[in-house]
Design a protein around this motif. Sequence first.
Motif, PDB file in Angstrom:
ATOM      1  N   PRO A   1       1.896   1.522 -12.111  1.00  0.00           N
ATOM      2  CA  PRO A   1       1.707   0.537 -11.032  1.00  0.00           C
ATOM      3  C   PRO A   1       0.647   0.956 -10.001  1.00  0.00           C
ATOM      4  CG  PRO A   1       3.951   1.452 -11.026  1.00  0.00           C
ATOM      5  CD  PRO A   1       3.301   1.918 -12.274  1.00  0.00           C
ATOM      6  N   TRP A   2       0.557   2.236  -9.729  1.00  0.00           N
ATOM      7  CA  TRP A   2      -0.465   2.663  -8.771  1.00  0.00           C
ATOM      8  C   TRP A   2      -1.871   2.438  -9.327  1.00  0.00           C
ATOM      9  CZ3 TRP A   2       1.568   8.016  -6.540  1.00  0.00           C
ATOM     10  CH2 TRP A   2       2.747   7.765  -5.816  1.00  0.00           C
ATOM     11  N   LEU A   3      -2.025   2.736 -10.616  1.00  0.00           N
ATOM     12  CA  LEU A   3      -3.330   2.503 -11.235  1.00  0.00           C
ATOM     13  C   LEU A   3      -3.634   1.006 -11.268  1.00  0.00           C
ATOM     14  CD1 LEU A   3      -5.894   3.370 -12.676  1.00  0.00           C
ATOM     15  CD2 LEU A   3      -4.606   3.479 -14.821  1.00  0.00           C
ATOM     16  N   ARG A   4      -2.610   0.216 -11.576  1.00  0.00           N
ATOM     17  CA  ARG A   4      -2.819  -1.238 -11.603  1.00  0.00           C
ATOM     18  C   ARG A   4      -3.353  -1.731 -10.263  1.00  0.00           C
ATOM     19  NH1 ARG A   4       1.980  -2.833 -12.298  1.00  0.00           N
ATOM     20  NH2 ARG A   4       2.052  -3.181 -14.552  1.00  0.00           N
ATOM     21  N   ARG A   5      -2.720  -1.253  -9.211  1.00  0.00           N
ATOM     22  CA  ARG A   5      -3.152  -1.691  -7.891  1.00  0.00           C
ATOM     23  C   ARG A   5      -4.594  -1.271  -7.596  1.00  0.00           C
ATOM     24  NH1 ARG A   5      -4.153  -0.831  -2.968  1.00  0.00           N
ATOM     25  NH2 ARG A   5      -3.379  -2.180  -1.322  1.00  0.00           N
TER      26      ARG A   5
ATOM     27  N   PHE B   1     -23.167  -4.047  -3.283  1.00  0.00           N
ATOM     28  CA  PHE B   1     -23.083  -3.269  -2.051  1.00  0.00           C
ATOM     29  C   PHE B   1     -22.500  -1.886  -2.304  1.00  0.00           C
ATOM     30  CE2 PHE B   1     -19.271  -5.972  -2.361  1.00  0.00           C
ATOM     31  CZ  PHE B   1     -18.248  -5.034  -2.271  1.00  0.00           C
ATOM     32  N   VAL B   2     -22.761  -1.017  -1.344  1.00  0.00           N
ATOM     33  CA  VAL B   2     -22.099   0.276  -1.299  1.00  0.00           C
ATOM     34  C   VAL B   2     -21.096   0.205  -0.156  1.00  0.00           C
ATOM     35  CG1 VAL B   2     -22.397   2.772  -1.059  1.00  0.00           C
ATOM     36  CG2 VAL B   2     -24.212   1.384  -2.104  1.00  0.00           C
ATOM     37  N   ALA B   3     -19.889   0.668  -0.407  1.00  0.00           N
ATOM     38  CA  ALA B   3     -18.858   0.663   0.633  1.00  0.00           C
ATOM     39  C   ALA B   3     -18.177   2.018   0.630  1.00  0.00           C
ATOM     40  CB  ALA B   3     -17.839  -0.447   0.383  1.00  0.00           C
ATOM     41  N   VAL B   4     -17.455   2.266   1.683  1.00  0.00           N
ATOM     42  CA  VAL B   4     -16.762   3.547   1.763  1.00  0.00           C
ATOM     43  C   VAL B   4     -15.381   3.314   2.377  1.00  0.00           C
ATOM     44  CG1 VAL B   4     -17.794   4.138   4.008  1.00  0.00           C
ATOM     45  CG2 VAL B   4     -17.075   5.969   2.471  1.00  0.00           C
ATOM     46  N   SER B   5     -14.415   4.060   1.907  1.00  0.00           N
ATOM     47  CA  SER B   5     -13.053   3.864   2.395  1.00  0.00           C
ATOM     48  C   SER B   5     -12.957   4.267   3.862  1.00  0.00           C
ATOM     49  CB  SER B   5     -12.070   4.687   1.549  1.00  0.00           C
ATOM     50  OG  SER B   5     -12.463   6.048   1.514  1.00  0.00           O
ATOM     51  N   ASP B   6     -12.181   3.509   4.613  1.00  0.00           N
ATOM     52  CA  ASP B   6     -12.005   3.863   6.027  1.00  0.00           C
ATOM     53  C   ASP B   6     -10.989   4.999   6.136  1.00  0.00           C
ATOM     54  OD1 ASP B   6      -9.491   2.710   5.723  1.00  0.00           O
ATOM     55  OD2 ASP B   6     -10.070   0.812   6.673  1.00  0.00           O
ATOM     56  N   ASP B   7     -10.732   5.445   7.341  1.00  0.00           N
ATOM     57  CA  ASP B   7      -9.877   6.626   7.512  1.00  0.00           C
ATOM     58  C   ASP B   7      -8.480   6.401   6.939  1.00  0.00           C
ATOM     59  OD1 ASP B   7     -11.985   7.815   8.711  1.00  0.00           O
ATOM     60  OD2 ASP B   7     -11.261   7.570  10.771  1.00  0.00           O
ATOM     61  N   GLU B   8      -7.928   5.221   7.202  1.00  0.00           N
ATOM     62  CA  GLU B   8      -6.573   4.938   6.750  1.00  0.00           C
ATOM     63  C   GLU B   8      -6.486   4.943   5.218  1.00  0.00           C
ATOM     64  OE1 GLU B   8      -5.067   1.240   8.265  1.00  0.00           O
ATOM     65  OE2 GLU B   8      -3.414   1.230   6.824  1.00  0.00           O
ATOM     66  N   GLU B   9      -7.446   4.252   4.606  1.00  0.00           N
ATOM     67  CA  GLU B   9      -7.451   4.177   3.147  1.00  0.00           C
ATOM     68  C   GLU B   9      -7.731   5.567   2.555  1.00  0.00           C
ATOM     69  OE1 GLU B   9      -6.549   1.934   1.182  1.00  0.00           O
ATOM     70  OE2 GLU B   9      -7.563   2.167  -0.755  1.00  0.00           O
TER      71      GLU B   9
ATOM     72  N   LYS C   1       0.854  -1.189   0.000  1.00  0.00           N
ATOM     73  CA  LYS C   1       0.000   0.000   0.000  1.00  0.00           C
ATOM     74  C   LYS C   1       0.889   1.238   0.000  1.00  0.00           C
ATOM     75  CE  LYS C   1      -4.258  -1.557   2.254  1.00  0.00           C
ATOM     76  NZ  LYS C   1      -5.303  -1.190   3.196  1.00  0.00           N
ATOM     77  N   GLU C   2       0.850   1.978  -1.073  1.00  0.00           N
ATOM     78  CA  GLU C   2       1.643   3.195  -1.131  1.00  0.00           C
ATOM     79  C   GLU C   2       0.722   4.405  -1.061  1.00  0.00           C
ATOM     80  OE1 GLU C   2       5.255   2.809  -3.955  1.00  0.00           O
ATOM     81  OE2 GLU C   2       3.779   1.375  -4.694  1.00  0.00           O
TER      82      GLU C   2
END
Lengths: 488, 488
Positions: free
Chosen positions: B103-107, B189-197, B78-79
């Motif tokens: 690479p970032w887009l790939r991830r 589903f609907v999801a949302v990124s957590d604080d870290e992400e 995770k960068e």
Amino acid sequence: MDLPLSTTIDRHPLPLAKHSFIISAATSIEAPSPPERRIHIPTTLSNLLHLHLASKPDGRTVDLPTPTVDDAPAFSPKEDISSLFPDIHGRADWCRLLNPLHPWLRREIIKYGELAQATYDGFDFNPFSEFCGSCLYGRHRLLEKLGLSRSGYEVSTYVYAMSHVGLPAWLERSIHADAWSTESNWMGFVAVSDDEESHRIGCRDVVVAWRGTIAPTEWFENVEGKLEPLGDGHSAVKVEHGFLGVYTSKSERTRYNKTSASEQVMAEIKRLVKHYRRQGEEVSLTITGHSLGGALALLNAYEAASAMPDLPVSVISFGAPRVGNAAFGDRLKEMNVKVLRVVVKQDVVPKMPGILFNEGLKRLERVTGKLGWVYSHVGLELGLDVRSSPFLKRGIDVAGFHNLEAYLHLVDGFRSSDNGFRSSFKRDVALVNKASGMLRDELKIPPCWYQVANKGMMCNAHGRWMKPAREQEDIPSPHAQTPDPCQA
Amino acid sequence: MDLPLSTTIDRHPLPLAKHSFIISAATSIEAPSPPERRIHIPTTLSNLLHLHLASKPDGRTVDLPTPTVDDAPAFSPKEDISSLFPDIHGRADWCRLLNPLHPWLRREIIKYGELAQATYDGFDFNPFSEFCGSCLYGRHRLLEKLGLSRSGYEVSTYVYAMSHVGLPAWLERSIHADAWSTESNWMGFVAVSDDEESHRIGCRDVVVAWRGTIAPTEWFENVEGKLEPLGDGHSAVKVEHGFLGVYTSKSERTRYNKTSASEQVMAEIKRLVKHYRRQGEEVSLTITGHSLGGALALLNAYEAASAMPDLPVSVISFGAPRVGNAAFGDRLKEMNVKVLRVVVKQDVVPKMPGILFNEGLKRLERVTGKLGWVYSHVGLELGLDVRSSPFLKRGIDVAGFHNLEAYLHLVDGFRSSDNGFRSSFKRDVALVNKASGMLRDELKIPPCWYQVANKGMMCNAHGRWMKPAREQEDIPSPHAQTPDPCQA
């Protein structure tokens, strides 16, 4: 606008059991013969592109017997049958025990059937396993692993077979170049009753359980008529070439068949009989098997009775084909081999080889005398009818009719030939669907449910899926054939 | 006499992947078009009467890339990509990010693809389950149960869909009369990124993951040309009737679709966007899906962009079919919806509808102008080639080419359109065979290995096999739609 849902929702056809054809009679459920062989195969891509099983109920409601109580044991109680054991073993040709079926005999048939079933449940069918074609477990824990600790038997050796005959799809083989064996398959085991079980039945019972493989349908399409002399000095006695090939083939170049299945099994039987007789015990030999395994059981019984004329030898076979000619049957009778063939009427395999040929000649036989070139059944038949069980579907399912778990279910419910399914059946009905889709949808048991999680793949700590190495004690070895439990 | 074994042992044809057709080109592996569609179906009874999978290696040896190290993590690190996130989200049409693939887009593509994959892995396909068609797990633990805890997202609501259109084999249904629902399916589903992400990517990312169902091949055979106005005031904008039906159908008589999938998902997106914006955060919306799910993602993006013109909206779709006409595409572009279509060249689904029709008209278009009645693709394409991966078989496998895990594998190995598979790929190759048989036999990964032990049946203390009740928190409920994690 809300359209009525019932008219707009499409449903899938009946599920295709994994690796089995469901062939449904389109109309009448009472007339399976001649069946309308309508094979349901998903015909469109859209059915195939994701792994959904689908099904529709067949619309009928039935009165199922009193529901099985979930906490009732799924087994018959173990009763002391020593007083009747010689008869249960067939001494008097199961006279007055078969119709109606004596509960003690029923329990014993199921016991042997479950040992035969263990040769399937314990078999490594996975071609991606380097041990494909071997037993999944070492002999010391096979029965325990398969939930058969209560059987009262201990496995004393494994039997391997190969074949020099070009048989259709007989051998299961690994795709690995360095597989445990490329020529041999695990073909069954020899077991012996433990002290408790021996006491219960009044006899030290040596059992051979032979694995079946394919239904020999295709086999017989190809080899019908290839009767071959057994080569035991009785020149009129002939048996099917392919079966004999599996039973007797060996090669110095192999690891597991430097000796043939015949030699392996006979050596172990002789050793066990000698050992227990030396201890002053009564010894019996019971040979069981399903399908091809039933055919091998008969060859094995023939050989054992020839070698040990004073040993009581019985065969309990399930869905077995014909094996030899009339002279073969006569000779078995002369040698006092007792054969109980459990046969589901709807199963085609016991009609092999020569499904039409033999039947058509039955009447001629009185005129022409015994024909040396006609396959003949041996012993007594316990006839079962799929329609007797209220739990089973009514369509035509060629694979299902031959399924050993379905056989055991029908034995469990059998009272007599003119009487319905007994309500006091004991076995878990769900077992029928282990490798078939025979159970009625109302029972809500998925078809072909007997499967390993992720085909044995496991996720390691780094998020990678891999197949763990087999445990040392379950790795087959040609040197692990050293016998017990009675040698110490 | 010992005959040479090699000539006497028959081998099985290639395994039939469960519920998928393996279609093999008989001769050339370089000419998939026109394929010789030779469908391997076990043709004889003998193949069917026991559950053996069988296979033969295809005989070629290949140089596989440096073997994956078993203890190397199967994930990219995770960068912090916050500096580039707007571009990775497509702000500048992924300019200079696609070829070669950054690479970032790939991830990120793989991250969204794995959320789309979760809609399959979490789906109850078992018609013998009373919850067939629902999600196997409650939303609080879906990602954890599927090994996606590291995704950095929390599911905030589930989306259910039904359809008034008579679609072929769209809905998965339980055989139980008292099933959880007979009209609706869990659709994502609907999801949302957590604080870290959110910190890592520099944005609060709302994700919608749409489940695909069948490949819409059959669909389009039936409904091609049934373009329907979207009904948003832009009368020229037309989309496929069947997709729109799934997206917008509702009925008061149902439990899970008193509101449509569209209404459910839009309400949740609006709520989340409002909530996080109120907290002063940047919010993005990323909609993903495979196959039919990719089509729904586009409809969803259209609606979201119409309703919230200032919200950055991107679609990352995998193997999605065409959805609407050129005016639909133009309108999406006007609204600044960014669409990245990941497409395997050999996959037929993205060529639907109108596989011949549209292609043939491509040149005509310049002459005739935009044709309102022709399906048109939207956005940018990331083109993948099955032949780029040394791990995949070379035959024709229509189902395999469309498999989402195969897509993710190819993204993982993609460098640029004229460059081979990157040796520093990260994902576990075994995943490709979860529900396909695409991997080369040399890798020894069984096909379609993703399966539950005994289809969820368990043996109780009395020796009876039964399906345990679903855990309370995994039982679907129309009232469990109350949102979090941000409402508290």
